[in-house]
Design a protein around this motif. Structure first.
Motif, mmCIF file in Angstrom:
data_model
loop_
_atom_site.group_PDB
_atom_site.id
_atom_site.type_symbol
_atom_site.label_atom_id
_atom_site.label_comp_id
_atom_site.label_asym_id
_atom_site.label_seq_id
_atom_site.Cartn_x
_atom_site.Cartn_y
_atom_site.Cartn_z
ATOM 1 N N HIS A 103 33.902 41.110 30.274
ATOM 2 C CA HIS A 103 33.435 42.061 31.281
ATOM 3 C C HIS A 103 32.378 41.442 32.190
ATOM 4 N N GLN A 104 31.545 40.559 31.644
ATOM 5 C CA GLN A 104 30.415 40.035 32.419
ATOM 6 C C GLN A 104 30.778 38.855 33.312
ATOM 7 N N LEU A 105 31.924 38.263 33.110
ATOM 8 C CA LEU A 105 32.334 37.144 33.955
ATOM 9 C C LEU A 105 32.872 37.651 35.286
ATOM 10 N N GLY A 106 32.629 36.879 36.333
ATOM 11 C CA GLY A 106 33.088 37.246 37.659
ATOM 12 C C GLY A 106 34.406 36.582 38.007
ATOM 13 N N PRO A 107 35.010 36.926 39.140
ATOM 14 C CA PRO A 107 36.328 36.390 39.525
ATOM 15 C C PRO A 107 36.328 34.893 39.800
ATOM 16 N N ASP A 131 40.723 40.805 37.887
ATOM 17 C CA ASP A 131 41.167 41.970 37.128
ATOM 18 C C ASP A 131 42.361 41.613 36.246
ATOM 19 N N VAL A 132 43.291 40.846 36.805
ATOM 20 C CA VAL A 132 44.465 40.436 36.031
ATOM 21 C C VAL A 132 44.051 39.503 34.889
ATOM 22 N N GLY A 133 43.178 38.547 35.186
ATOM 23 C CA GLY A 133 42.729 37.608 34.165
ATOM 24 C C GLY A 133 41.988 38.304 33.040
#
Length: 515
Positions: A103-107, A131-133
């Motif tokens: 959840h805390q990682l960004g795109p 979101d897919v990842g």
């Protein structure tokens, strides 16, 4: 990969990392609001009598990171123990902690998940946390199950090959290893003639010494893990070892570690120290786990600090000339690379100077910061000595006496840490259960000058190395714990601000009174 004792897969097998996120437009290269890295020096005393010389006079050099810059995207590989001993509550807590990390990682960040039991398996490729990842990563985490066997070495080799095989690379990379047990493969640990074990073979060749692509941050989960092995892996790769004795604290412990990885602003920092006065000589550099070199003539020294750290330079100060009112001791400069932009930068500190009055009727008060660093270094040495004594069966000697450190600030935190360690090593059974792991975690934290995950739930044991962004991540973890417990991987807090910023003898307690 099905052969437990076989070699790790070739790097080419994992050349399928998802391409990096492409910016839609070239970002403006605005300078850091505070001017970038700040380098400072501080002498242990402001003045020395003109006719006196001083041996091992301490100069504190501190490289402080800029506080308001964009962080660099992260490539993270988690290597997770799913052996049979993880079955039940442990595995559920691990899944919850991993979902929090996702959840805390960004795109712009990428994550790969590797698991190991008897064999090692890459569960997902190194993929961007879009979101897919994130959905794919959470599905893989939710499907984890416990299987017999514990092959830590193979798990690390698969994780290392994921990083080594990358076609594209984010500026910051790291590995997290979690295990609750002993390596049972029989092919990574060597027993020396004196009966002690060496764990060098556990460290993947591609992550050893100068060729390592990333540090390995290790987590001993529960009280049955091999603390010596986990500490050795972290120490060999420039990572930290954390002891998670309270299994429910694993999410907060991961949060602290990931918070550090998500706030790297400076890399490849190298500090140069040059003597200014012709009689001044560098005698020693106290740099902990970081490599340092003192020139043969003592006129210069260098320290590879990597990110931002503080350390002591011990110098010889000669007697001053009859008319010399100020002695210029050393100058310090630092070359480094901005993690987010890749730009090379240089920072310099004002010269470290000491006043030279004709006479000193009383010695000036020492620098509080220098004395705190002396206390920390002495504590680090005593923790290591306590570990050696306890491992040799001298538990009572390793634990006796009370540390006489300052009662405020960092001194108070060190005092509490040492008292806690003394209590854990005095009893042999408690030492085997938690004491050894706590000592090794303390050694790791102080050597790296980086907060570990030990006692992360205790507000009274705030680490001296806990950065504001690490504190933020732990706070977010605690806020999210309730919703995560209710909804598992399908729920959780939105990414934090971090994710959105892209672009004894008395061995423990002998010498800690600076007065």
């Amino acid at each position: 990969m099905g052969n437990t004792k076989g070699p790790a897969p070739p790097a080419g097998e994992y050349q399928d990392d998802e391409p990096l996120e492409r910016p839609t437009a070239a970002p403006a290269q605005a300078p850091a609001s505070n001017g970038g890295l700040v380098l400072s020096t501080q002498c242990e005393f402001p003045a020395l009598a003109r006719g006196a010389s001083r041996d091992r006079f301490a100069v504190l050099v501190h490289a402080k990171a800029p506080s308001d810059v964009a962080r660099a995207p992260l490539d993270l590989v988690t290597v997770l123990d799913v052996s049979l001993s993880m079955k039940g509550q442990k595995l559920e807590l691990l899944k919850q902690a991993m979902c929090f990390v996702i959840h805390q990682l960004g795109p712009a960040d990428r994550l790969s998940i590797v698991t190991f039991s008897r064999h090692a398996t890459r569960q997902i490729r190194l993929a961007r946390m879009s979101d897919v990842g994130k959905a794919s990563a959470k599905f893989a985490v939710g499907a984890l199950c416990a299987v017999r066997g514990t092959n830590i070495g193979q798990g690390l080799r698969v994780g290392a090959q994921v990083l080594a095989g990358r076609r594209e690379r984010n500026a910051v990379a790291g590995m997290i290893l979690l295990s609750d047990g002993q390596d049972t493969s029989g092919c990574w640990t060597t027993v020396r003639p004196d009966g002690t074990k060496t764990y060098a073979n556990l460290v993947p060749p591609s992550t050893s010494f100068s060729s390592r692509p990333a540090p390995i941050h290790t987590f001993g989960f529960g009280t049955d893990h091999d603390a010596a092995a986990m500490h050795a892996i972290a120490e060999a790769t420039g990572g930290t070892f954390s002891f998670v004795g309270n299994e429910a604290a694993i999410q907060d412990s991961f949060a602290r570690c990931v918070g550090g990885l998500l706030s790297v602003a400076v890399q490849e920092a190298r500090v140069a120290v040059t003597c200014l006065h012709r009689g001044v000589r560098v005698q020693e550099v106290k740099s902990g786990a970081y490599g340092s070199h003192v020139g043969a003539d003592g006129r210069a020294a260098s320290i590879d600090v990597g990110e931002v750290r503080r350390f002591l330079v011990l110098v010889y100060v000669p007697r001053a000339r009859a008319t010399e009112e100020v002695t210029r001791l050393v100058k310090a400069s630092c070359t480094y690379r901005e993690a987010a932009t890749g730009h090379a930068r240089v920072a310099a500190a004002p010269a470290a100077v000491v006043q030279r009055p004709l006479e000193l009727t009383t010695l000036p008060a020492p620098s509080v910061d220098v004395e705190r660093e002396r206390v920390r270094l002495a504590a680090t040495e005593d923790i290591a000595a306590a570990r050696a004594a306890a491992d040799g069966g001298q538990n009572a000697g390793a634990a006796r006496a009370d540390p006489g450190v300052p009662a405020q600030g960092r001194g108070a935190a060190i005092k509490e840490e040492l008292r806690d360690l003394s209590a854990r090593v005095g009893d042999r059974a408690e030492y085997e259960k938690t004491g050894r792991a706590c000592l090794l975690a303390g050694m790791s934290s102080h050597a790296q000058q980086r907060a570990s995950g030990m006692d992360v739930q205790s507000t009274s044991k705030a680490s001296a190395y806990l950065t504001p962004k690490m504190e933020e991540m732990v706070e977010v973890s605690r806020e999210s714990s309730g919703s995560a417990k209710r909804g598992g991987c399908s729920t959780g807090k939105q990414p934090s601000k971090l994710a959105k910023q892209t672009g004894q003898g008395s061995a423990i307690s002998r010498r800690h009174n600076p007065n």
